[in-house]
Motif scaffolding. Structure first.
Motif, PDB file in Angstrom:
ATOM      1  N   THR A 117       0.762  -1.196  -0.095  1.00  0.00           N
ATOM      2  CA  THR A 117       0.083   0.115   0.088  1.00  0.00           C
ATOM      3  C   THR A 117       0.950   1.180  -0.029  1.00  0.00           C
ATOM      4  O   THR A 117       0.430   2.505  -0.634  1.00  0.00           O
ATOM      5  N   ASP A 118       2.051   1.135   0.654  1.00  0.00           N
ATOM      6  CA  ASP A 118       3.082   2.394   0.775  1.00  0.00           C
ATOM      7  C   ASP A 118       3.246   2.678  -0.682  1.00  0.00           C
ATOM      8  O   ASP A 118       3.394   3.969  -1.136  1.00  0.00           O
ATOM      9  N   LEU A 119       3.348   1.679  -1.458  1.00  0.00           N
ATOM     10  CA  LEU A 119       3.997   1.781  -3.137  1.00  0.00           C
ATOM     11  C   LEU A 119       2.936   2.175  -3.887  1.00  0.00           C
ATOM     12  O   LEU A 119       2.832   2.461  -5.071  1.00  0.00           O
ATOM     13  N   GLY A 120       1.749   1.844  -3.448  1.00  0.00           N
ATOM     14  CA  GLY A 120       0.439   2.209  -4.288  1.00  0.00           C
ATOM     15  C   GLY A 120       0.171   1.024  -5.281  1.00  0.00           C
ATOM     16  O   GLY A 120      -0.860   1.444  -6.080  1.00  0.00           O
ATOM     17  N   PHE A 121       0.582  -0.182  -5.246  1.00  0.00           N
ATOM     18  CA  PHE A 121      -0.088  -1.095  -6.070  1.00  0.00           C
ATOM     19  C   PHE A 121      -1.264  -1.400  -5.697  1.00  0.00           C
ATOM     20  O   PHE A 121      -1.690  -1.648  -4.433  1.00  0.00           O
ATOM     21  N   THR A 122      -2.012  -1.790  -6.675  1.00  0.00           N
ATOM     22  CA  THR A 122      -3.626  -2.129  -6.345  1.00  0.00           C
ATOM     23  C   THR A 122      -3.725  -3.530  -6.083  1.00  0.00           C
ATOM     24  O   THR A 122      -4.701  -4.258  -5.343  1.00  0.00           O
ATOM     25  N   HIS A 123      -2.648  -4.570  -6.413  1.00  0.00           N
ATOM     26  CA  HIS A 123      -2.806  -5.987  -6.285  1.00  0.00           C
ATOM     27  C   HIS A 123      -1.283  -6.433  -5.976  1.00  0.00           C
ATOM     28  O   HIS A 123      -0.483  -5.908  -6.368  1.00  0.00           O
ATOM     29  N   VAL A 124      -1.244  -7.776  -4.974  1.00  0.00           N
ATOM     30  CA  VAL A 124      -0.063  -8.444  -5.374  1.00  0.00           C
ATOM     31  C   VAL A 124      -0.415  -9.606  -6.386  1.00  0.00           C
ATOM     32  O   VAL A 124      -1.659 -10.252  -6.285  1.00  0.00           O
ATOM     33  N   GLU A 125       0.415 -10.528  -6.726  1.00  0.00           N
ATOM     34  CA  GLU A 125       0.592 -11.542  -7.519  1.00  0.00           C
ATOM     35  C   GLU A 125       1.297 -12.292  -6.732  1.00  0.00           C
ATOM     36  O   GLU A 125       2.657 -12.113  -6.837  1.00  0.00           O
ATOM     37  N   LEU A 126       0.766 -13.528  -6.366  1.00  0.00           N
ATOM     38  CA  LEU A 126       1.793 -14.467  -5.535  1.00  0.00           C
ATOM     39  C   LEU A 126       2.014 -15.649  -6.725  1.00  0.00           C
ATOM     40  O   LEU A 126       1.397 -16.424  -7.106  1.00  0.00           O
ATOM     41  N   MET A 127       3.387 -15.719  -6.750  1.00  0.00           N
ATOM     42  CA  MET A 127       3.929 -16.990  -7.489  1.00  0.00           C
ATOM     43  C   MET A 127       3.182 -18.167  -6.697  1.00  0.00           C
ATOM     44  O   MET A 127       2.851 -18.117  -5.595  1.00  0.00           O
ATOM     45  N   PRO A 128       3.113 -19.342  -7.388  1.00  0.00           N
ATOM     46  CA  PRO A 128       2.372 -20.313  -6.861  1.00  0.00           C
ATOM     47  C   PRO A 128       2.287 -20.826  -5.525  1.00  0.00           C
ATOM     48  O   PRO A 128       3.648 -20.849  -4.801  1.00  0.00           O
ATOM     49  N   VAL A 129       1.321 -20.752  -4.722  1.00  0.00           N
ATOM     50  CA  VAL A 129       1.368 -21.125  -3.364  1.00  0.00           C
ATOM     51  C   VAL A 129       0.766 -22.474  -3.087  1.00  0.00           C
ATOM     52  O   VAL A 129       0.737 -22.898  -1.813  1.00  0.00           O
ATOM     53  N   ALA A 130       0.369 -23.127  -4.091  1.00  0.00           N
ATOM     54  CA  ALA A 130      -0.011 -24.628  -3.816  1.00  0.00           C
ATOM     55  C   ALA A 130       1.264 -25.479  -3.530  1.00  0.00           C
ATOM     56  O   ALA A 130       2.276 -25.086  -3.717  1.00  0.00           O
ATOM     57  N   GLN A 131       0.917 -26.321  -2.896  1.00  0.00           N
ATOM     58  CA  GLN A 131       1.907 -27.387  -2.155  1.00  0.00           C
ATOM     59  C   GLN A 131       2.913 -28.026  -3.274  1.00  0.00           C
ATOM     60  O   GLN A 131       2.249 -28.458  -4.327  1.00  0.00           O
ATOM     61  N   HIS A 132       4.096 -27.678  -3.174  1.00  0.00           N
ATOM     62  CA  HIS A 132       5.198 -28.428  -4.072  1.00  0.00           C
ATOM     63  C   HIS A 132       6.500 -28.897  -3.298  1.00  0.00           C
ATOM     64  O   HIS A 132       6.913 -28.305  -2.289  1.00  0.00           O
ATOM     65  N   PRO A 133       7.016 -30.108  -3.907  1.00  0.00           N
ATOM     66  CA  PRO A 133       8.031 -30.525  -3.064  1.00  0.00           C
ATOM     67  C   PRO A 133       9.243 -29.834  -3.117  1.00  0.00           C
ATOM     68  O   PRO A 133       9.937 -29.842  -2.202  1.00  0.00           O
ATOM     69  N   PHE A 134       9.389 -29.414  -4.216  1.00  0.00           N
ATOM     70  CA  PHE A 134      10.845 -28.912  -4.687  1.00  0.00           C
ATOM     71  C   PHE A 134      10.765 -27.234  -4.497  1.00  0.00           C
ATOM     72  O   PHE A 134      10.260 -26.852  -5.475  1.00  0.00           O
ATOM     73  N   SER A 135      11.464 -26.521  -3.809  1.00  0.00           N
ATOM     74  CA  SER A 135      11.306 -25.072  -3.490  1.00  0.00           C
ATOM     75  C   SER A 135      12.116 -24.508  -5.029  1.00  0.00           C
ATOM     76  O   SER A 135      11.429 -23.267  -5.089  1.00  0.00           O
ATOM     77  N   GLY A 136      12.981 -25.067  -5.408  1.00  0.00           N
ATOM     78  CA  GLY A 136      13.804 -24.576  -6.551  1.00  0.00           C
ATOM     79  C   GLY A 136      12.470 -24.301  -7.786  1.00  0.00           C
ATOM     80  O   GLY A 136      13.072 -23.972  -8.684  1.00  0.00           O
TER      81      GLY A 136
END
Length: 734
Positions: free
Chosen positions: A286-305
């Motif tokens: 909000t400080d930077l004024g963006f209207t949205h965040v887009e989250l890279m996939p948050v679904a369960q995945h075994p390999f963080s890489g």
């Protein structure tokens, strides 16, 4: 299980009778975990002599049936089977008393319960039309026939048998075979006493005789990797974003400000949980004024890489950062701060881990049986079988699940192009054409149309966004007009061309001038997002500022000028984390953004803060100026002023709001000041005032510009153009 220590009297009524022996074939299949109907063999059943009780309790010393407080021992039939016939007129209410090494427990018998899944659910599953599939399949804590426990259901149509295994039975599923519920391919078992937090998997016996443990495809919670079990979960979260949800769809996204900050949650502030991120991420955005965040996939995945792009648990937020309710807390906090939440969604493929979706019941199930279709050539993964209605249902329901259960405001669909084409990354002979002889994957098209139509119908205010890198026609056209039905599409062409231009030395840019103007040839063919995403700042592509030519000052100036051009160009905006303060190094998922560049004791901290201050100002002016977003999809909202000044490296254009109010954007991508630069402007505007100048000293620039309005005469204005800078001007009183 519902266990309690007991001290019950032995049988005082009629003596039990010997149970009839099990059919040898049934017995063998039951003990092998390959019986389709264990409830027909276990539990209590009327027989001519009374009621037959049979239990399967491996390793038990003894088992007794308890009726009206009276305990009657069952007779061992070996291999953990215990049985007897009681001379009763009808099947009574009963429990089992099981002894292991002198420890006796009274438990409910799972095999006395009717199916806990209804016929309508089964019909919808079979038809591939269950829009709330997560309520029918998976692990559902509930009260069934007056007893609390968990209903386990799984789709495994090719299996010979399925059992539930978990921490409650030392991961040996022998005692808990599931029953097949018929043609839908669903297996079910209600386990009394099993509750939230229980770890489990399904032990599947394939038709080929193999036996293996599989995580639940519908699990709503999973273990922290590298552990792979599913966890029984029920949400207890109370949302506080009612106002946001009620009004998020008031203005259609294509005529609203839409400025997106892309985030990889595990590395944005490494080590922070969902709830800890909720304390800092909303404030920063909000400080930077963006209207949205887009989250890279948050679904369960075994390999963080994999950054989340190789999903094994499509219905479970990654456990690395907390529980599903913790993730809801983060979404809620963003909503209450006025920030929309988009998540990356990955229906194009899934990894081959042997405990997950791959060959789930021993045969290709979620993936096509045709090896030419099953293998994704780029990523060493499997593609989904979009032609199978149950698989499409799994994915369509998953899309609605994230929107409805987690209040997600948008789905950015990854790798759409790889779904649309049968020959994607395949050579001749490695693919088969569709029924019309073409290369289009008609099943994938139908799936995307169904997904979009379902999401929009069920979730007003949600937007779907396609990452589609080809010229496929109608990506954002409505499905009833033959389009794919997305709300927005990433403009990969603009991204590629503009980055190629800006990477050139200014002296060479005149030969690439068309790369910055070509986007307007097709700007209104789709509803576009302009993405500077994570893909552009990894794998040797360099961070945005490091793509720029020249010394450090020139790189930052180019960076600022480019962002000013981008924010003024028709289309919505997306910027990946770290680029908002001109991080020079490529992004690393292990370390995240280089926040130390902003620290007081860093010599060039002011340079990076200046770029961050510019991004804040870009968003502030952008959101306050309808001309920059109100007509993004309307050709009447744009007009070139100067589009052919290749020798000058100058671009100038007008943006118009719905009320006709203009904004003039001028970019000078040469490292020289251009004095008295003549531009044709609307004659009805007597003067223009700067509202943004990327060369402003506040942002680390040289401060070249005008402090007061610039008068126009005869439809022309003379401007001083700062070097490597973008300026925005709006009408002003003289």
């Amino acid at each position: 299980m519902a266990l309690r220590d007991t001290a019950l009297p032995e049988a005082a009524g009629p003596r039990p009778l010997a149970a009839p022996a099990l059919d040898p074939a049934d017995r063998a299949r039951l003990l092998a975990g390959a019986h389709h109907d264990p409830h027909s063999l276990l539990g209590a059943h009327p027989v001519p002599e009374g009621v037959l009780f049979r239990a399967l309790r491996p390793f038990a010393d003894s088992v007794a049936v308890v009726v009206d407080g009276v305990s009657t021992p069952l007779v061992s039939e070996e291999d953990g089977l215990f049985a007897a016939v009681l001379p009763l007129d009808a099947v009574p209410a009963y429990t089992l008393r099981v002894a292991y090494g002198g420890d006796e427990r009274e438990v409910e018998d799972p095999y006395r319960f009717l199916p806990a899944l209804g016929d309508l659910d089964l019909h919808l599953v079979r038809e591939g039309r269950h829009e709330e599939l997560w309520r029918a399949l998976g692990a559902e804590p509930m009260t069934h026939q007056g007893v609390t426990g968990t209903r386990f259901t799984v789709w495994a149509p090719n299996a010979r048998g399925v059992r539930v295994a978990g921490d409650f039975c030392c991961w040996d599923g022998t005692a808990f075979p599931m029953r097949s519920l018929g043609a839908a391919g669903v297996w079910e078992l209600f386990l009394p006493g099993i509750g939230e937090g229980t770890r489990y998997k399904f032990e599947i016996t394939s038709r080929h005789g193999g036996r293996f443990l599989k995580a639940d495809p519908m699990a709503r919670r999973a273990e922290v990797p590298p552990d792979t079990a599913s966890i029984v979960h029920a949400s207890h979260y109370t949302w506080g974003d009612a106002e946001w949800m009620a009004h998020r769809g008031d203005v259609p996204v294509h005529v609203a400000p839409f400025s997106v900050y892309e985030v990889h949650l595990p590395s944005w502030r490494p080590g922070l949980s969902y709830r800890e991120l909720a304390e800092v991420l909303p404030a920063y955005v909000t400080d930077l004024g963006f209207t949205h965040v887009e989250l890279m996939p948050v679904a369960q995945h075994p390999f963080s890489g994999s950054w989340g792009y190789q999903v094994t648990g499509f219905y479970a937020p990654t456990a690395r950062l907390g529980t599903p309710d913790d993730f809801k807390f983060l979404v809620d906090a963003l909503h209450r701060a006025g920030v929309g939440v988009i998540v990356d969604w990955v229906p194009a493929h899934f990894p081959k881990d042997d405990w997950a979706l791959a060959r789930f019941d021993g045969d290709p199930l979620y993936e096509p049986g045709d090896a030419r279709r099953a293998e994704h050539p780029d990523w060493g993964t499997f593609e989904f079988d979009f032609g199978r209605v149950e698989v499409r249902n799994f994915l369509v329901a998953n899309a609605t699940y994230w929107c409805e259960e987690f209040h997600i405001d948008g789905l950015r669909v990854d790798a759409v192009a790889s779904m649309l084409y049968l020959d994607y990354s395949r050579d001749s002979g490695q693919w088969a054409p569709n029924v019309f002889g073409g290369r289009e994957d008609l099943d994938a098209v139908a799936f995307l149309q169904e997904m979009n139509a379902t999401v929009y119908r069920r979730n007003p205010g949600v937007v779907t966004i396609a990452e589609e890198s080809t010229a496929w026609e109608g990506v954002t056209r409505p499905t009833d007009s033959g389009g794919l039905g997305f709300g927005l599409k990433w403009n990969m062409g603009w991204m590629h061309d503009s980055l190629q231009y800006i990477a050139k030395e200014p002296v060479h840019r005149k030969y690439h001038h068309h790369e910055m103007t070509f986007s307007m040839v097709y700007a209104y063919s789709e509803n576009y997002v302009l993405p500077i995403s994570h893909d552009e700042v990894v794998h040797g592509k360099q961070a945005l500022v490091s793509k720029m030519p020249g010394d450090w000052w020139q790189r930052r100036a180019n960076h600022r000028a480019y962002l000013g051009f981008m924010w003024a160009h028709p289309g919505k905006q997306l910027l990946f984390m770290g680029q908002e303060f001109a991080q020079g190094a490529e992004w690393s998922e292990a370390h995240g953004p280089e926040w130390w560049l902003l620290d007081d004791d860093y010599a060039s901290a002011g340079d990076h803060r200046g770029v961050r201050d510019l991004v804040r100002e870009l968003n502030t002016v952008y959101r306050a100026t309808p001309a920059l977003w109100e007509r993004d999809t309307d050709p009447g909202g744009f007009r070139w002023v100067v589009g052919d000044a290749a020798d000058d490296n100058v671009f100038a254009f007008l943006r118009y709001g719905a009320d006709g109010a203009p904004l003039l954007a001028v970019s000078n991508f040469s490292p020289v000041v251009r004095h008295d630069y003549r531009l044709a402007v609307p004659e009805e505007v007597p003067a223009w005032a700067e509202v943004l100048n990327t060369d402003d000293g506040r942002f680390g620039g040289g401060g070249v510009g005008r402090s007061g309005p610039v008068k126009a005469a005869n439809g022309e204005v003379l401007l001083t153009l700062p070097p490597l800078a973008t300026v925005w001007l709006v009408p002003s009183a003289v």
